[in-house]
Design an enzyme around this catalytic site. Structure first.
Site, PDB file in Angstrom:
ATOM      1  N   HIS A 143       0.792  -1.231   0.000  1.00  0.00           N
ATOM      2  CA  HIS A 143       0.000   0.000   0.000  1.00  0.00           C
ATOM      3  C   HIS A 143       0.818   1.272   0.000  1.00  0.00           C
ATOM      4  O   HIS A 143       0.267   2.342   0.272  1.00  0.00           O
ATOM      5  CB  HIS A 143      -0.916   0.045   1.224  1.00  0.00           C
ATOM      6  CG  HIS A 143      -1.996  -0.976   1.230  1.00  0.00           C
ATOM      7  ND1 HIS A 143      -3.265  -0.718   0.728  1.00  0.00           N
ATOM      8  CD2 HIS A 143      -2.008  -2.251   1.649  1.00  0.00           C
ATOM      9  CE1 HIS A 143      -4.005  -1.804   0.872  1.00  0.00           C
ATOM     10  NE2 HIS A 143      -3.268  -2.752   1.424  1.00  0.00           N
ATOM     11  N   LYS A 149      -8.014  14.273   4.219  1.00  0.00           N
ATOM     12  CA  LYS A 149      -7.200  13.047   4.233  1.00  0.00           C
ATOM     13  C   LYS A 149      -6.173  13.225   5.335  1.00  0.00           C
ATOM     14  O   LYS A 149      -6.067  14.316   5.915  1.00  0.00           O
ATOM     15  CB  LYS A 149      -6.507  12.822   2.886  1.00  0.00           C
ATOM     16  CG  LYS A 149      -5.736  14.048   2.362  1.00  0.00           C
ATOM     17  CD  LYS A 149      -5.121  13.803   0.987  1.00  0.00           C
ATOM     18  CE  LYS A 149      -6.075  13.936  -0.169  1.00  0.00           C
ATOM     19  NZ  LYS A 149      -6.314  12.704  -0.905  1.00  0.00           N
ATOM     20  N   ARG A 150      -5.398  12.170   5.672  1.00  0.00           N
ATOM     21  CA  ARG A 150      -4.337  12.347   6.654  1.00  0.00           C
ATOM     22  C   ARG A 150      -3.416  13.481   6.209  1.00  0.00           C
ATOM     23  O   ARG A 150      -3.229  13.718   5.020  1.00  0.00           O
ATOM     24  CB  ARG A 150      -3.546  11.047   6.808  1.00  0.00           C
ATOM     25  CG  ARG A 150      -4.292   9.980   7.582  1.00  0.00           C
ATOM     26  CD  ARG A 150      -4.576  10.405   9.001  1.00  0.00           C
ATOM     27  NE  ARG A 150      -3.363  10.403   9.771  1.00  0.00           N
ATOM     28  CZ  ARG A 150      -3.064   9.504  10.708  1.00  0.00           C
ATOM     29  NH1 ARG A 150      -3.923   8.542  11.002  1.00  0.00           N
ATOM     30  NH2 ARG A 150      -1.935   9.557  11.371  1.00  0.00           N
ATOM     31  N   LYS A 205       1.160  14.531   0.529  1.00  0.00           N
ATOM     32  CA  LYS A 205      -0.215  14.824   0.102  1.00  0.00           C
ATOM     33  C   LYS A 205      -0.409  16.316  -0.182  1.00  0.00           C
ATOM     34  O   LYS A 205      -1.418  16.726  -0.741  1.00  0.00           O
ATOM     35  CB  LYS A 205      -1.210  14.342   1.161  1.00  0.00           C
ATOM     36  CG  LYS A 205      -1.212  12.815   1.347  1.00  0.00           C
ATOM     37  CD  LYS A 205      -2.191  12.398   2.442  1.00  0.00           C
ATOM     38  CE  LYS A 205      -2.126  10.917   2.816  1.00  0.00           C
ATOM     39  NZ  LYS A 205      -2.797  10.038   1.829  1.00  0.00           N
ATOM     40  N   THR A 208      -8.514   6.682  -1.889  1.00  0.00           N
ATOM     41  CA  THR A 208      -9.863   6.136  -1.998  1.00  0.00           C
ATOM     42  C   THR A 208     -10.890   7.244  -1.736  1.00  0.00           C
ATOM     43  O   THR A 208     -12.024   7.163  -2.212  1.00  0.00           O
ATOM     44  CB  THR A 208     -10.077   4.986  -0.989  1.00  0.00           C
ATOM     45  OG1 THR A 208      -9.509   5.374   0.268  1.00  0.00           O
ATOM     46  CG2 THR A 208      -9.424   3.711  -1.465  1.00  0.00           C
ATOM     47  N   LYS A 226     -14.708   8.425  -3.471  1.00  0.00           N
ATOM     48  CA  LYS A 226     -15.930   8.803  -2.748  1.00  0.00           C
ATOM     49  C   LYS A 226     -16.452  10.151  -3.237  1.00  0.00           C
ATOM     50  O   LYS A 226     -17.662  10.351  -3.402  1.00  0.00           O
ATOM     51  CB  LYS A 226     -15.667   8.835  -1.234  1.00  0.00           C
ATOM     52  CG  LYS A 226     -15.296   7.467  -0.669  1.00  0.00           C
ATOM     53  CD  LYS A 226     -14.701   7.528   0.730  1.00  0.00           C
ATOM     54  CE  LYS A 226     -13.992   6.205   1.050  1.00  0.00           C
ATOM     55  NZ  LYS A 226     -13.125   6.298   2.243  1.00  0.00           N
TER      56      LYS A 226
HETATM   57  C1  NBG Z   1      -2.541   3.778   1.921  1.00  0.00           C
HETATM   58  C2  NBG Z   1      -2.148   4.638   0.730  1.00  0.00           C
HETATM   59  C3  NBG Z   1      -3.355   5.113  -0.028  1.00  0.00           C
HETATM   60  C4  NBG Z   1      -4.242   3.928  -0.378  1.00  0.00           C
HETATM   61  C5  NBG Z   1      -4.568   3.140   0.876  1.00  0.00           C
HETATM   62  C6  NBG Z   1      -5.399   1.921   0.590  1.00  0.00           C
HETATM   63  C7  NBG Z   1      -1.102   3.094   3.794  1.00  0.00           C
HETATM   64  C8  NBG Z   1       0.161   2.415   4.193  1.00  0.00           C
HETATM   65  N1  NBG Z   1      -1.336   3.198   2.488  1.00  0.00           N
HETATM   66  O1  NBG Z   1      -2.953   5.759  -1.206  1.00  0.00           O
HETATM   67  O2  NBG Z   1      -1.379   5.730   1.178  1.00  0.00           O
HETATM   68  O3  NBG Z   1      -5.426   4.357  -0.987  1.00  0.00           O
HETATM   69  O4  NBG Z   1      -3.378   2.714   1.508  1.00  0.00           O
HETATM   70  O5  NBG Z   1      -4.785   1.108  -0.352  1.00  0.00           O
HETATM   71  O6  NBG Z   1      -1.858   3.516   4.641  1.00  0.00           O
END
Ligand code: NBG
Length: 828
Positions: free
Chosen positions: A362, A553-554, A559, A661, A665
């Site tokens: 991920h 988002k975080r 980002k 993701t 949404k």
């Molecule tokens: C996150 C990514 C996102 C991705 C999500 C779900 C982690 C390690 N990775 O880009 O930063 O959408 O995983 O796949 O949290």
């Protein structure tokens, strides 16, 4: 025999009776004394009763048919509130709303009462939650295995514009959705040493003599599919101290020593680790990972025993998916169980293991790849360390033969990093022990092959594939945007909820003026609701007619929330220099948590709120620009925010965001995207069409090339007056009450290093935002684009993603469930 009784019937009267019954018999209250929480709990129990029949029927069918089962292993499941979602999936949301209303109770208040189980950090944990919804909806036998953290992701408050963390006591008022299963508790070993001995059959065996044992107790939550009878299980493990273990200390009189050991064991599942923290030295985190992995594999072994399936067929019964490397130690643990306990040969055990596991990566961020210091790993998990060494020896032999002693390659690929202090590389363990490896968006999967996991791709090209992420339309459309869902259903029927590609049928409606008007009206309604919420939470009055420009988002440098700030400051500066400047009024909405130890991310929050304070108060811009930071972005707040957005900000540096993701949404709910060619943005743009997407910034190859040629952010600063004005204004202390030091770490970082290339993308971003402004000025045009975004978002249902995992990786088939009566369930 009747299929329905008072606790399972879905009629209005039955629901009402059940609700009042549960209030009386489970909560011990009657209406005059009941609190809002009592009502919420009573309703939750009434709904759970309906789910239990499905759950038991599902378990009975799975046991009888010994069906192949997906075990989705994830350290995080960011479930969000359960009540609304369960009502949607049972198909009784409106009916229950009515019942509750007839009893004089406000339904939305009850929904709000639920504490959300925030057992995840962000995208990765939420993906796991969407996946188990889709698995149940597609009638796939599946279990989600994870940790029942007592404290989930921290609660974020803003004090003087700074993030402050509060513990998330989500279990405070009880959790009506789970059932504890103490009879299936298992023991997990930690520390100590191993010794070799010869058993009574003359076999050489290894005994692990642990320093401590912890008990894992499963807490089960039913996961109902949408309008199916399938109810799968989310099984989360809580750590406890073993009773017997304390006895020796108790008897020796060391009462407090014994109690302390109990406390220590319970600490294991105490708290979720925020990501982006320096993982090093976090022994407890390694213990958490091993704890839930060992519990889960032992649980699968128990299931094999009850179904009388020999361990040699472990992989035929279970397809285990590793959600990132957090559960990767499972590869070594299954080897241990097969060799030490089940007495398989190394070769047989390894064959079973490789056929069992598949691994999803991920992240492309090198610093996020997990590694554990050898010294710590050996101390905590001595037996697993031995097994990893042995896996490594076999593996490196294969590499050596295949690549003719290419020593550099061998050092790069080894499970052990020996370049300095020695580490176990968890991603390498995951690759070696899995038969399938995938990324989460097309670009990401390509970059895994060409970069992060290149050596592994060269060795095993056929293991690699892409599975583009998706999100569940049940929660992210039906539940969070009911009016839009109703409008869609009115025009194209309700098949889209289970087959999102049917949204395509909305396309011709872009030419229907009445439909467009209604579309706009719904967006407006959602914006008004969010505006009311923003006022209540932040005191900022926002105009629901302004363009809602949203970045949630975080908080992370890659980002680039600070790029958004540069845009805001440039507009602010523009208006101050030319008060007549004509722009569409905009509200900038931010949300997201920063990891508690990530100082720059926390400073980014302060920068956003500080700019907001100035902009919101300045009478010259007040009616045109507003900035709000909505505290504590989580699933619940997300459900209010996505439906209210006009513009979705997806502005990471190309090549950094694995997928995203939230981007999906937004698009489903009719927001237009301004974004880079990163993660799943690329695929969203391919689907919705370049005309309906605002693209800016460098592409990944351009980012790589610029880096290679030597990126000098100062060149951009020197060469761009507007950029200089913006940076200088922040640097001067204008947004920090004259203090030029406050934001220096951020701004100096941008001018001298700028690892995420904000300055390189600045002008392109500003220009693109001008196009957004222009498009928004024409509401009919904007509405058409909005409708097309929703109509073409079908690909991004997690149902599509899960279908791909099922056919390409797990090789599992749906098992439809027919409902059992009590009597039938008793006989099976
Ligand atoms: C996150 C990514 C996102 C991705 C999500 C779900 C982690 C390690 N990775 O880009 O930063 O959408 O995983 O796949 O949290």
């Amino acid at each position: 025999m009747k299929l329905e009784d008072d606790r399972t019937a879905l009629s209005k009267d039955a629901l009402k009776n059940s609700f009042l019954d549960d209030l009386f018999y489970i909560l011990g209250k009657f209406p005059a004394l009941a609190t809002r929480n009592d009502y919420y709990m009573a309703l939750a129990y009434a709904v759970r009763d309906r789910m239990l029949q499905r759950w038991i029927s599902t378990a009975a069918v799975y046991t009888r048919s010994a069906s192949r089962t997906v075990a989705y292993m994830s350290a995080e499941f960011l479930m969000g509130p359960q009540l609304g979602n369960n009502l949607v999936n049972l198909g009784i949301l409106d009916r229950v709303k009515q019942c509750v209303g007839e009893l004089g109770i406000n339904f939305d208040d009850l929904l709000q009462q639920e504490e959300e189980p925030g057992l995840g950090n962000g995208g990765l944990g939420r993906l796991a939650a969407c996946f188990i919804d889709s698995l149940a909806t597609l009638e796939i036998p599946a279990v989600g295995y994870g940790i029942r953290y007592e404290f989930g992701i921290f609660h974020q408050e803003l004090i003087d514009g700074w993030q402050v963390e509060k513990t998330d006591k989500w279990l405070r008022f009880g959790n009506p959705w789970e059932l504890v299963r103490p009879e299936w508790a298992v023991e997990v070993k930690f520390g100590g040493s191993t010794d070799a001995y010869v058993d009574e059959h003359n076999r050489l065996r290894i005994r692990w003599v642990p320093h401590k044992i912890v008990i894992g107790v499963p807490y089960d939550t039913p996961i109902l599919g949408y309008q199916t009878n399938t109810a799968n299980t989310l099984r989360l493990w809580r750590s406890e101290a073993p009773e017997s273990f304390d006895f020796a200390i108790f008897n020796s009189g060391d009462y407090y020593g014994a109690v302390n050991q109990k406390v220590e064991s319970e600490n294991l599942s105490k708290v979720l680790y925020p990501n982006d923290e320096q993982a090093r030295g976090k022994e407890l985190r390694l213990e958490q990972q091993y704890f839930f992995v060992s519990c889960s594999l032992q649980d699968m072994m128990r299931i094999l025993r009850t179904q009388k399936i020999p361990v040699e067929k472990f992989h035929e019964k279970f397809a285990v998916q590793l959600n990132d490397t957090h559960p990767a130690v499972a590869i070594a643990e299954l080897m241990r169980l097969l060799i030490d306990d089940a007495l398989l040969s190394w070769g047989d055990a390894w064959a079973v293991t490789c056929k069992t596991f598949a691994y999803t990566n991920h992240t492309l961020m090198p610093e996020a790849l997990e590694r554990w210091p050898i010294a710590m790993f050996s101390r905590v998990l001595p037996r697993l360390m031995q097994i990893i060494y042995e896996i490594n020896a076999h593996f490196l032999e294969e590499v050596r033969i295949r690549f003719l002693n290419d020593e550099e390659r061998i050092a790069r690929m080894s499970l052990i990093d020996e370049s300095g202090e020695r580490y176990v590389r968890m991603a390498h363990l995951a690759c070696v022990g899995s038969h399938a490896i995938n990324g989460v968006a097309s670009l990401h999967s390509e970059l895994l092959k060409s970069d992060v996991l290149k050596d592994f791709y060269e060795l095993w090209p056929r293991k690699f594939s892409n599975k583009t992420n998706g999100v569940t339309p049940r929660r992210w459309m039906v539940l969070c945007n009911p009016q839009l869902a109703e409008l869609i259903t009115k025009h194209i029927g309700d098949g889209w909820v289970k087959d999102l590609s049917q949204l395509k049928a909305l396309e011709p409606l872009v030419d229907n003026a009445e439909f467009r008007a209604r579309w706009r009206e719904i967006k407006q309604f959602n914006k008004q609701r969010l505006a009311a919420r923003a006022l209540q939470r932040t005191g900022v009055n926002v105009d629901p007619n302004s363009l809602f420009d949203v970045l949630v988002k975080r908080i992370h440098e890659y980002k680039r929330q600070h790029l958004k700030v540069l845009h805001i400051v440039s507009l602010y500066h523009g208006i101050k220099s030319d008060p007549q400047l004509s722009i569409q009024p905009r509200t900038f909405i931010f949300g997201g948590k920063a990891a508690p130890g990530y100082h720059l991310a926390k400073l980014m929050i302060k920068l956003i709120t500080a700019v907001g304070d100035v902009v919101n108060r300045d009478p010259d811009v007040r009616d045109r620009l507003k900035v709000v930071f909505l505290p504590n972005f989580n699933v619940k707040n997300g459900q209010r925010i996505y439906p209210a957005a006009d513009l979705s900000e997806q502005i990471s540096t190309a090549g950094k965001e694995a997928s995203g993701t939230g981007n999906m949404k937004f698009s489903m709910n009719g927001a237009l995207t301004i974004g880079t060619l990163d993660g799943a943005n690329i695929e969203i743009r391919d689907e919705v069409g370049a005309d309906n997407f605002f693209l800016f910034g460098l592409s990944t190859p351009e980012v790589y090339a610029l880096k290679a040629q030597g990126y000098r952010p100062m060149d951009y600063y020197n060469g761009n007056q507007k950029l200089r004005d913006v940076i200088d204004l922040i640097r001067s202390g204008f947004f920090s009450r004259g203090d030029p030091e406050l934001f220096r770490p951020l701004i100096d970082g941008l001018m001298h290093h700028d690892p995420y290339m904000l300055l390189a993308d600045f002008q392109s971003y500003i220009d693109c935002q001008a196009l957004v402004d222009n498009a928004y000025a024409d509401p009919e045009r904007w509405t058409r684009m909005s409708i097309l975004n929703t109509a073409r978002s079908g690909k991004f249902s997690s149902d599509r993603t899960i279908r791909e995992y099922c056919s390409d990786i797990w090789h599992v088939e749906p098992v439809p469930i027919h409902l059992l009566t009590h009597a039938e369930a008793g006989n099976s």
